[in-house]
Design a protein around this motif. Structure first.
Motif, short mmCIF file in Angstrom:
data_model
loop_
_atom_site.label_atom_id
_atom_site.label_comp_id
_atom_site.label_asym_id
_atom_site.label_seq_id
_atom_site.Cartn_x
_atom_site.Cartn_y
_atom_site.Cartn_z
N ASP A 252 43.31 30.01 37.85
CA ASP A 252 42.23 30.99 37.72
C ASP A 252 40.86 30.34 37.84
O ASP A 252 39.91 30.96 38.35
CB ASP A 252 42.33 31.70 36.37
N ALA A 253 40.73 29.10 37.37
CA ALA A 253 39.44 28.40 37.41
C ALA A 253 39.35 27.43 38.59
O ALA A 253 38.46 26.59 38.64
CB ALA A 253 39.21 27.66 36.10
N GLU A 318 37.65 34.95 34.62
CA GLU A 318 38.90 34.28 34.29
C GLU A 318 39.64 35.01 33.18
O GLU A 318 40.87 35.13 33.21
CB GLU A 318 38.63 32.83 33.87
N LYS A 321 41.48 37.96 34.57
CA LYS A 321 42.70 37.62 35.30
C LYS A 321 43.89 37.53 34.33
O LYS A 321 45.01 37.95 34.66
CB LYS A 321 42.52 36.31 36.06
N GLN A 322 43.64 36.98 33.14
CA GLN A 322 44.70 36.96 32.12
C GLN A 322 45.03 38.38 31.66
O GLN A 322 46.19 38.71 31.44
CB GLN A 322 44.25 36.11 30.93
#
Length: 380
Positions: A252-253, A318, A321-322
């Protein structure tokens, strides 16, 4: 909201009392608030667990005053002392962290537009057959020649059944919106996060133990000095003897990671020599295979196995996204959105709307949840 704002004000006074001293008027306000309820007294005592030096480090590059102003619009501040800064940082952290205590004191929020978490956890056998582990109609055991898989509540447990040298592989698939626990034939425990997949031998043979992971998993590896344990992914490899660590391949990062909790591991990317980690270190591998090792708080990497989100100055993009993976939703950014950052701990077993409400409390964004779609825009 009003209750939380009042708590933040009292939190600032509590921190000030710890650092220096409060004046007579402040003492009277704080004491009156403490007399109001047992809940207030418990919240007050929770501030004793705040590490002030650590908080100051977390917020050294954050505009703390701006963040707190989200709760105190229009209020002029004439002092910028370190005491105020620490108390403000503590208050903001408590919005995302200790505010969870307040969330637990209230009735759950019912979200009519939020569908139940999906089923779909499945086991793909070596012959291609697929078993749905999410339904109450799955078999209690699956016989596979070299092992028996016992299917219990949210857990799949393998035990060797004979000494056959035949190697068979299974694949456990965990969809978005849920998580699952796996116990391999050697006793190694694996926690699989949402939207993850792991392939492994039904029973380990020889002097190696290897699995392949897509997504995120936490491993508690059974020690065996004669058979190292290896986790293979597309961009990194982790090799251990016996240890506890987290592997995240979601990127994600912009990088994948391995975080070591206990023991020792060797991490290698697509290029370069393996790097050895010690507990408390995280290896981050970028898109070209370069490894960067940092010493950091591991809770942000492992809190999910305790059913929590843990964010430390994390970009909202981010975080969301989780959210997409865990709640099985889609996030749409409206025009004009700019990146925001958040620090706090939030229970994952809360309704999605509760999580979104907590985020709205501390950052200038507005969420709208409609039919599994989260729309986000800036406030104002």
């Amino acid at each position: 909201m009003e209750k939380l704002e009042k708590y933040i004000k009292m939190c600032r006074l509590a921190i000030k009392r710890r650092l220096t001293q409060t004046d007579k008027q402040e003492e009277e306000k704080l004491d009156a608030w403490l007399r109001e309820s047992e809940e207030n007294r418990e919240l007050y005592h929770s501030t004793n667990y705040i590490d002030l030096a650590e908080l100051n480090d977390y917020y050294s590059k954050t505009d703390v005053e701006y963040q707190l102003s989200r709760f105190h619009k229009g209020r002029k501040r004439t002092t910028r002392s370190i005491v105020w800064r620490w108390s403000a940082a503590a208050a903001i952290l408590l919005v995302g962290g200790l505010s969870l205590y307040m969330m637990n004191k209230t009735e759950p929020v019912m979200i009519s537009s939020m569908k139940p978490l999906p089923a779909g956890v499945s086991l793909v056998l070596s012959d291609g057959r697929q078993v749905d582990l999410s339904t109450p109609y799955h078999p209690d055991t699956v016989e596979m020649g070299t092992a028996i898989a016992n299917i219990q509540q949210n857990t799949l447990i393998y035990t060797p059944s004979d000494t056959s040298r035949e190697v068979k592989f299974n694949t456990l698939i965990v969809p978005r919106g849920t998580s699952f626990h796996l116990v391999l034939s050697d006793g190694t425990r694996v926690w699989l996060n949402a939207d993850s997949k792991i392939t492994y031998p039904v029973a380990f043979t020889g002097n190696t133990r290897e699995v392949r992971l897509e997504g995120e998993a936490f491993f508690d590896v059974k020690k065996n000095g004669q058979a190292p344990f290896t986790v293979n992914t597309d961009r990194l490899k982790v090799r251990v003897l016996g240890t506890k660590f987290n592997v995240n391949t979601f990127a994600d990062a912009g990088y994948v990671s391995a975080a070591l909790v206990e023991g020792a591991v060797e991490v290698s990317g697509m290029t370069g020599e393996p790097c050895r980690l010690v507990p408390g270190q995280v290896a981050m591998i970028d898109t070209i295979g370069k490894i960067r090792i940092t010493n950091t708080e591991l809770k942000a990497y492992t809190a999910w196995i305790d059913d929590m989100f843990c964010f430390r100055n994390a970009p909202l993009s981010e975080i969301l996204k989780q959210v997409e993976r865990y709640y099985n939703v889609k996030v749409i950014y409206d025009a004009g959105y700019r990146e925001e950052y958040y620090t706090g701990d939030i229970y994952r077993n809360k309704p999605l709307q509760t999580l979104l409400d907590v985020l709205e409390m501390t950052i200038p964004v507005k969420f709208e949840l409609l039919d599994q779609v989260v729309h986000i825009r800036r406030k104002g």
